[in-house]
Design a protein around this motif. Structure first.
Motif, PDB file in Angstrom:
ATOM      1  N   ASN A 183       0.796  -1.220   0.000  1.00 10.18           N
ATOM      2  CA  ASN A 183       0.000   0.000   0.000  1.00 10.18           C
ATOM      3  C   ASN A 183       0.834   1.279   0.000  1.00 10.18           C
ATOM      4  O   ASN A 183       0.312   2.375   0.186  1.00 10.18           O
ATOM      5  CB  ASN A 183      -0.955   0.017   1.205  1.00 10.18           C
ATOM      6  CG  ASN A 183      -0.210   0.010   2.539  1.00 10.18           C
ATOM      7  OD1 ASN A 183       0.988  -0.226   2.578  1.00 10.18           O
ATOM      8  ND2 ASN A 183      -0.930   0.270   3.618  1.00 10.18           N
ATOM      9  N   TYR A 208       1.566   1.568   7.274  1.00 11.00           N
ATOM     10  CA  TYR A 208       2.499   1.607   6.152  1.00 11.00           C
ATOM     11  C   TYR A 208       3.889   1.215   6.632  1.00 11.00           C
ATOM     12  O   TYR A 208       4.378   1.745   7.633  1.00 11.00           O
ATOM     13  CB  TYR A 208       2.561   3.008   5.551  1.00 11.00           C
ATOM     14  CG  TYR A 208       1.239   3.531   5.043  1.00 11.00           C
ATOM     15  CD1 TYR A 208       0.859   3.355   3.715  1.00 11.00           C
ATOM     16  CD2 TYR A 208       0.365   4.203   5.899  1.00 11.00           C
ATOM     17  CE1 TYR A 208      -0.366   3.834   3.257  1.00 11.00           C
ATOM     18  CE2 TYR A 208      -0.848   4.691   5.450  1.00 11.00           C
ATOM     19  CZ  TYR A 208      -1.199   4.500   4.122  1.00 11.00           C
ATOM     20  OH  TYR A 208      -2.413   4.980   3.670  1.00 11.00           O
ATOM     21  N   TYR A 216       1.099   5.381  10.437  1.00  3.64           N
ATOM     22  CA  TYR A 216      -0.347   5.113  10.518  1.00  3.64           C
ATOM     23  C   TYR A 216      -1.091   6.418  10.289  1.00  3.64           C
ATOM     24  O   TYR A 216      -0.827   7.420  10.968  1.00  3.64           O
ATOM     25  CB  TYR A 216      -0.681   4.537  11.893  1.00  3.64           C
ATOM     26  CG  TYR A 216      -2.141   4.206  12.105  1.00  3.64           C
ATOM     27  CD1 TYR A 216      -2.798   3.289  11.277  1.00  3.64           C
ATOM     28  CD2 TYR A 216      -2.860   4.795  13.148  1.00  3.64           C
ATOM     29  CE1 TYR A 216      -4.135   2.974  11.484  1.00  3.64           C
ATOM     30  CE2 TYR A 216      -4.191   4.478  13.370  1.00  3.64           C
ATOM     31  CZ  TYR A 216      -4.823   3.565  12.528  1.00  3.64           C
ATOM     32  OH  TYR A 216      -6.151   3.262  12.738  1.00  3.64           O
ATOM     33  N   ASP A 217      -1.995   6.407   9.313  1.00  6.30           N
ATOM     34  CA  ASP A 217      -2.736   7.630   8.979  1.00  6.30           C
ATOM     35  C   ASP A 217      -4.154   7.636   9.536  1.00  6.30           C
ATOM     36  O   ASP A 217      -4.987   8.452   9.136  1.00  6.30           O
ATOM     37  CB  ASP A 217      -2.777   7.833   7.467  1.00  6.30           C
ATOM     38  CG  ASP A 217      -3.520   6.731   6.726  1.00  6.30           C
ATOM     39  OD1 ASP A 217      -4.026   5.795   7.385  1.00  6.30           O
ATOM     40  OD2 ASP A 217      -3.598   6.803   5.483  1.00  6.30           O
ATOM     41  N   GLY A 218      -4.438   6.715  10.459  1.00  5.89           N
ATOM     42  CA  GLY A 218      -5.770   6.602  11.031  1.00  5.89           C
ATOM     43  C   GLY A 218      -6.632   5.570  10.341  1.00  5.89           C
ATOM     44  O   GLY A 218      -7.678   5.169  10.859  1.00  5.89           O
ATOM     45  N   LYS A 219      -6.173   5.116   9.166  1.00  9.06           N
ATOM     46  CA  LYS A 219      -6.929   4.122   8.394  1.00  9.06           C
ATOM     47  C   LYS A 219      -6.094   2.879   8.084  1.00  9.06           C
ATOM     48  O   LYS A 219      -6.596   1.762   8.126  1.00  9.06           O
ATOM     49  CB  LYS A 219      -7.431   4.742   7.085  1.00  9.06           C
ATOM     50  CG  LYS A 219      -8.398   5.896   7.266  1.00  9.06           C
ATOM     51  CD  LYS A 219      -8.813   6.465   5.920  1.00  9.06           C
ATOM     52  CE  LYS A 219      -9.763   7.653   6.084  1.00  9.06           C
ATOM     53  NZ  LYS A 219     -10.140   8.235   4.775  1.00  9.06           N
ATOM     54  N   ALA A 220      -4.830   3.099   7.747  1.00  7.42           N
ATOM     55  CA  ALA A 220      -3.980   1.978   7.318  1.00  7.42           C
ATOM     56  C   ALA A 220      -2.576   2.137   7.888  1.00  7.42           C
ATOM     57  O   ALA A 220      -2.125   3.250   8.193  1.00  7.42           O
ATOM     58  CB  ALA A 220      -3.922   1.908   5.795  1.00  7.42           C
TER      59      ALA A 220
END
Length: 352
Positions: free
Chosen positions: A121, A289, A283-287
């Motif tokens: 991702n 990396y 972490y962007d709050g959704k996924a």
């Protein structure tokens, strides 16, 4: 007792260790001998320059080794030659040569990440020179993260907002040999149809930008033990969390680890198939990396500064309080790795 060979550099240094004495002297080699002996292994040290490739004694031998962050990575290149040669002879080098190749080599690290499917991702592209990049300029969406292939603690990392800035960054980070450039220009005059070499030849990475990040997490694995700390992106450091100073980090239970990050890291660690690992995760709050990873010669502040470690038991993560000596954690990682490898070997024999 089972035998392990440890390869040290010309300064007699093995591995990296925070707050060691003398400065930058690596792990305590006598402690490693002690902990390996407790686990049933005899540890023997050799310098890299003592390896004799005419000898057949290295086949099936367990070998651990140090890496190097010397200026220009010249000695690391020598270490790579030695380890690759030993692996070709049938030695069990830990970690495998591919992981040494990826150590402070972000281009190869990206290739491994894509090939082994650690995560899919976070897109990136690697280039060997400016002319390589110019073939793909129409496909780049800004902003992007520029990374030199070499460098630690955030060096060589920059957020780039335009094509003009990207080209200027490549030129700025690429040393030139003006004499050889002039010589190559003379070739183009002398030989009709000759294509000149790119003036800016130094590999680099263009990585997808993840907006609005305020921090990342670094996770260390020593066998089953997991150490974690949170690194904020401080003012004046652009997008870099690495290299911000250990006093600004939060360790262990104070790391504010989001739910799922430990399992995400564990999945990557298992795919890497190494005794130890250092994994940088955003972490962007959704996924989640995977930003970068290493499996040897990485920073040890997470272990040194944490009041304990996490371990997964019965599908749940448990925090174990208490300090563990770096050398003990290192040995435990190697021993657990060898034990799992032996189990797999026996299972393969039984099914054959």
């Amino acid at each position: 007792m089972k035998r392990i060979l440890a390869l040290k550099d010309y300064k007699s240094v093995f591995g990296s260790k925070k707050f060691n004495f003398p400065y930058r002297s690596g792990m305590d080699k006598e402690k490693l001998v002690h902990y390996f002996k407790e686990a049933g292994y005899t540890l023997e040290y050799k310098f890299f320059n003592e390896i004799d490739f005419r000898s057949k004694q290295y086949k099936d031998l367990h070998i651990i080794y140090t890496s190097s962050e010397d200026v220009g990575y010249h000695y690391k290149s020598y270490i790579e030659d030695i380890i690759y040669g030993l692996e070709q002879m049938g030695a069990n080098v830990m970690p495998a040569y591919t992981h040494l190749r990826a150590n402070n080599n972000k281009v190869f690290m990206e290739f491994m990440r894509d090939y082994l499917g650690y995560t899919n991702n976070l897109k990136s592209n690697a280039f060997g020179c400016l002319k390589d990049l110019k073939m793909h300029l129409n496909n780049i969406q800004y902003p992007v993260v520029f990374k030199t292939s070499e460098g630690a603690v955030g060096r060589g990392v920059k957020l780039v907002n335009s094509e003009k800035e990207l080209i200027a960054t490549v030129k700025k980070t690429t040393p030139r040999n003006y004499f050889m450039d002039l010589w190559d220009h003379a070739r183009s005059i002398r030989h009709k149809g000759y294509i000149k070499e790119s003036v800016y030849r130094k590999k680099f990475i263009i990585q997808e930008f993840i907006p609005d990040l305020k921090n990342d997490w670094k996770i260390l694995f020593y066998g089953q033990k997991l150490y974690i700390f949170k690194r904020p992106i401080q003012k004046g450091r652009d997008i870099r969390a690495s290299g911000g100073g250990t006093v600004n980090y939060k360790y262990g239970l104070q790391a504010e680890a989001p739910e799922g990050i430990l399992d995400f890291a564990l999945d990557i660690y298992r795919k890497m198939n190494v005794p130890h690992a250092s994994i940088d995760i955003a972490y962007d709050g959704k996924a989640f990396y995977l930003i970068e990873y290493q499996s040897l010669y990485f920073g040890t502040s997470a272990l040194v500064n944490s009041e304990g470690y996490f371990i997964k038991k019965y599908q749940k993560w448990e925090f174990i309080e208490g300090k563990v000596a770096l050398e003990k954690a290192y040995v435990d990682g190697v021993v657990e790795y060898l034990e799992k490898k032996e189990v797999k070997r026996k299972e393969a024999i039984s099914y054959s």
